[in-house]
Write an enzyme that holds these catalytic residues in place. Sequence first.
Site, PDB file in Angstrom:
ATOM      1  CB  CYS A 115      12.751-100.167 -73.271  1.00  0.00           C
ATOM      2  SG  CYS A 115      12.504 -99.709 -74.939  1.00  0.00           S
ATOM      3  CG  HIS A 118      17.723 -97.777 -78.388  1.00  0.00           C
ATOM      4  ND1 HIS A 118      16.818 -97.509 -77.616  1.00  0.00           N
ATOM      5  CD2 HIS A 118      19.103 -97.058 -78.155  1.00  0.00           C
ATOM      6  CE1 HIS A 118      16.878 -96.391 -76.645  1.00  0.00           C
ATOM      7  NE2 HIS A 118      18.754 -96.700 -77.378  1.00  0.00           N
TER       8      HIS A 118
HETATM    9  C1  CIR Z   1      14.378 -92.125 -74.277  1.00  0.00           C
HETATM   10  O1  CIR Z   1      15.046 -91.853 -75.225  1.00  0.00           O
HETATM   11  O2  CIR Z   1      15.989 -92.538 -74.096  1.00  0.00           O
HETATM   12  C2  CIR Z   1      13.475 -92.966 -73.865  1.00  0.00           C
HETATM   13  N1  CIR Z   1      13.116 -92.209 -73.803  1.00  0.00           N
HETATM   14  C3  CIR Z   1      12.941 -94.326 -74.674  1.00  0.00           C
HETATM   15  C4  CIR Z   1      14.496 -95.345 -73.911  1.00  0.00           C
HETATM   16  C5  CIR Z   1      13.757 -96.275 -74.567  1.00  0.00           C
HETATM   17  N2  CIR Z   1      15.021 -97.648 -74.222  1.00  0.00           N
HETATM   18  C6  CIR Z   1      14.901 -98.850 -75.275  1.00  0.00           C
HETATM   19  O3  CIR Z   1      14.128 -98.823 -76.540  1.00  0.00           O
HETATM   20  N3  CIR Z   1      15.535 -99.546 -74.951  1.00  0.00           N
END
Ligand code: CIR
Length: 261
Positions: A248, A161
């Site tokens: 997150c 991201h």
């Molecule tokens: C994903 O791949 O969606 C989750 N394992 C990690 C999401 C992390 N979120 C973020 O960086 N905002």
Amino acid sequence: MSRSAFTRSVPPSIVDCELTHLARERIDVARATEQHTAYEALLVELGCTVIRLPATPGLPDSVFVEDTAVVFDEVAVITRPGAASRRPETDTVAAALKDVRPLKYIHEPGTLDGGDVLRMGRMVRVGRSRRTNADGIAQLERILAAYGYEVRSVDVRGCLHLKSAATAAADATVLINPAWVDAAAFGLAERIEIDPAEPFAANALRIGDGLVYAAHFPRTHERLVARGLRVHTVAADELAKAEGGVTCCSLIVEDGATDRP
Ligand code: CIR
């Protein structure tokens, strides 16, 4: 001014989380939960009221609430996450946020993950990533045009991201990994570059004039402190195995604020 932090507990199914750039490693759910509880306690210490969203044990990535909504002073945008497995996470988030902001939604074929949206004052940068597409960005831009935000898309490479690559360390200071995003995207903002030995270190969560920051980035931590920033560390290496950072795990909602990210 009051500040709420919406969070959600670590689901046992996190062992089956989405992974894009990391190889799967065993995640210790009890340890991840302990670290997440300490994170919530730190948010309370920093003045947030922590509001736990309903647990969703069968949704592996549901602890990463940041991706499900983007909260502005005027409106909350419920996203349509890029990973199909994550789309059912948004219902419970919308149900909670409708009490604090008018809601708008990203609709198909748009996709948008909250982790791709970085706000600094009226400047909004949106990562064009595997999770966020051009249609999702255009929808967000249309929603925010009514409130005078300047929205621009930014290419990210090598990371999940935009906020893996850059976050706001202060009003006009960006913490950045220049290998993953071009610094020019942030205009005149001052920059603090991560230590190259810590590529994931650009993810900091700003709460008031302090930063919540993962303890496993000691070198970049030193750089932040050297710039006069107030850094509060928290152990976060277990959820890092699921590609999650400190931003997150919460949705911050400020009331009585004007220009804060
Ligand atoms: C994903 O791949 O969606 C989750 N394992 C990690 C999401 C992390 N979120 C973020 O960086 N905002």
